[in-house]
Motif scaffolding. Sequence first.
Motif, PDB file in Angstrom:
ATOM      1  N   UNK A  26      30.342  27.375  17.153  1.00 31.60           N
ATOM      2  CA  UNK A  26      29.742  26.513  18.157  1.00 31.60           C
ATOM      3  C   UNK A  26      28.423  25.922  17.716  1.00 31.60           C
ATOM      4  N   UNK A  27      27.674  26.660  16.882  1.00 28.76           N
ATOM      5  CA  UNK A  27      26.358  26.180  16.452  1.00 28.76           C
ATOM      6  C   UNK A  27      25.560  25.682  17.657  1.00 28.76           C
ATOM      7  N   UNK A  28      25.492  26.528  18.685  1.00 24.94           N
ATOM      8  CA  UNK A  28      24.878  26.147  19.950  1.00 24.94           C
ATOM      9  C   UNK A  28      23.350  26.254  19.887  1.00 24.94           C
ATOM     10  N   UNK A  29      22.695  26.064  21.031  1.00 27.95           N
ATOM     11  CA  UNK A  29      21.241  26.048  21.076  1.00 27.95           C
ATOM     12  C   UNK A  29      20.616  27.329  20.531  1.00 27.95           C
ATOM     13  N   UNK A  30      21.246  28.472  20.812  1.00 29.93           N
ATOM     14  CA  UNK A  30      20.749  29.729  20.266  1.00 29.93           C
ATOM     15  C   UNK A  30      20.824  29.758  18.745  1.00 29.93           C
ATOM     16  N   UNK A  45      37.206  21.854  30.848  1.00 30.59           N
ATOM     17  CA  UNK A  45      36.903  20.420  30.822  1.00 30.59           C
ATOM     18  C   UNK A  45      35.538  20.073  31.367  1.00 30.59           C
ATOM     19  N   UNK A  46      34.646  21.063  31.483  1.00 30.04           N
ATOM     20  CA  UNK A  46      33.291  20.811  32.003  1.00 30.04           C
ATOM     21  C   UNK A  46      32.392  20.321  30.873  1.00 30.04           C
ATOM     22  N   UNK A  47      32.595  19.080  30.451  1.00 27.05           N
ATOM     23  CA  UNK A  47      31.953  18.598  29.240  1.00 27.05           C
ATOM     24  C   UNK A  47      30.434  18.432  29.392  1.00 27.05           C
ATOM     25  N   UNK A  48      29.962  18.101  30.603  1.00 27.58           N
ATOM     26  CA  UNK A  48      28.517  17.981  30.798  1.00 27.58           C
ATOM     27  C   UNK A  48      27.836  19.338  30.613  1.00 27.58           C
ATOM     28  N   UNK A  49      28.458  20.392  31.125  1.00 28.65           N
ATOM     29  CA  UNK A  49      27.911  21.746  30.962  1.00 28.65           C
ATOM     30  C   UNK A  49      27.955  22.154  29.489  1.00 28.65           C
ATOM     31  N   UNK A 100      24.873  23.439  26.843  1.00 22.35           N
ATOM     32  CA  UNK A 100      24.893  24.711  26.110  1.00 22.35           C
ATOM     33  C   UNK A 100      24.861  24.510  24.595  1.00 22.35           C
ATOM     34  N   UNK A 101      25.540  23.464  24.139  1.00 23.66           N
ATOM     35  CA  UNK A 101      25.582  23.197  22.700  1.00 23.66           C
ATOM     36  C   UNK A 101      24.316  22.511  22.199  1.00 23.66           C
ATOM     37  N   UNK A 102      23.673  21.758  23.089  1.00 17.58           N
ATOM     38  CA  UNK A 102      22.553  20.953  22.637  1.00 17.58           C
ATOM     39  C   UNK A 102      23.017  19.658  22.009  1.00 17.58           C
ATOM     40  N   UNK A 103      24.310  19.393  22.103  1.00 22.84           N
ATOM     41  CA  UNK A 103      24.931  18.148  21.630  1.00 22.84           C
ATOM     42  C   UNK A 103      26.276  18.053  22.323  1.00 22.84           C
ATOM     43  N   UNK A 104      26.888  16.899  22.283  1.00 22.79           N
ATOM     44  CA  UNK A 104      28.217  16.761  22.875  1.00 22.79           C
ATOM     45  C   UNK A 104      29.247  17.466  22.000  1.00 22.79           C
ATOM     46  N   UNK A 132      33.041  12.414  20.236  1.00 25.11           N
ATOM     47  CA  UNK A 132      32.272  13.321  21.103  1.00 25.11           C
ATOM     48  C   UNK A 132      32.649  13.096  22.562  1.00 25.11           C
ATOM     49  N   UNK A 133      32.863  14.188  23.301  1.00 27.41           N
ATOM     50  CA  UNK A 133      33.337  14.132  24.677  1.00 27.41           C
ATOM     51  C   UNK A 133      32.164  14.248  25.652  1.00 27.41           C
TER      52      UNK A 133
END
Length: 305
Positions: free
Chosen positions: A24-28, A171-175, A179-183, A271-272
């Motif tokens: 995921x390479x998310x914000x954390x 499908x909650x792409x805005x959320x 969490x990812x810090x990117x789409x 990107x979604x």
Amino acid sequence: MEYIAGTADFHLEKSAVTLGKFDGLHLGHQLLLNKITEQKKKGLKAVVFTFFYHPVNLLSDREMELIYTEEEKQHILREYGLDVMISFPFTEETRSMEPEKFIEDILIHKMDAKYIVVGSDFCFGRNRRGNTKMLQEYADIYGYELEIIEKKTIESEEISSSCIREQISKGNMEKVTKLLGRSFSVMGEVLHGRKIGRTIGFPTTNLIPEKQKLLPPDGVYISITTIDGVEYPGITNVGHNPTVGVTPEKRVETYLFDYDNDLYGKYIQVSFLERMRGEEVFGSLEELKAQMDKDLMYGREYFKI
């Protein structure tokens, strides 16, 4: 960025290392990446150590769906300015390695780690016996600096790959974007499709993601497609195209607003941004075209174009 995959035969010098699954390479994860890229100013190589296959694959009969595939992960890490990505082979031998041996053989002898940064819940080695406390105990022995980063939260919610995976599946792409810090995105080479979209005035790019790639639910999405570093607005369908004959594999097909160049063979990133509706079966191509007209109208309003 140097990419070392599926082998234990490597040797680096003067490394700033972060370790983990990095699915995921998310914000954390990005906090950890920023820490090691800062160490480049001190003459250290910024190194990410992860595993060639997600560890769950060895522990379960079920293949883990990945937020980002190996190729996508490389692409993102290059953008962060990493020097080296190591995808270490996750075998029974790796799984049963004592954590003390991992520190000595991998971190010190193979990577020459001078700086190590990990999350506070990081565990490694046989039976996950290795942890941040052990890394701290060995820091004085081997002379590396250790930094431990607490889990990042958003609105009192811990950011984790499992949470992101759940939101993608809904499908909650805005959320997911928060969490990812990117789409969330799908990357790949544009392939020839069945060209049915062209016959009804909606030519699309066609991607067939890898089997283990996690995808959002079938449906239509507001999207941004990056081609040669330039972003183009559009709408994307994820699914099997039931109206025109179900495809055996799930596809990602994107219509780009006001774009008609040939993209076959190009590597693109889709990107979604938002889920518009679920995938539907229409009684005819005319009904499909009428719905797509509505989708395009919504998309143009979304992008204000």
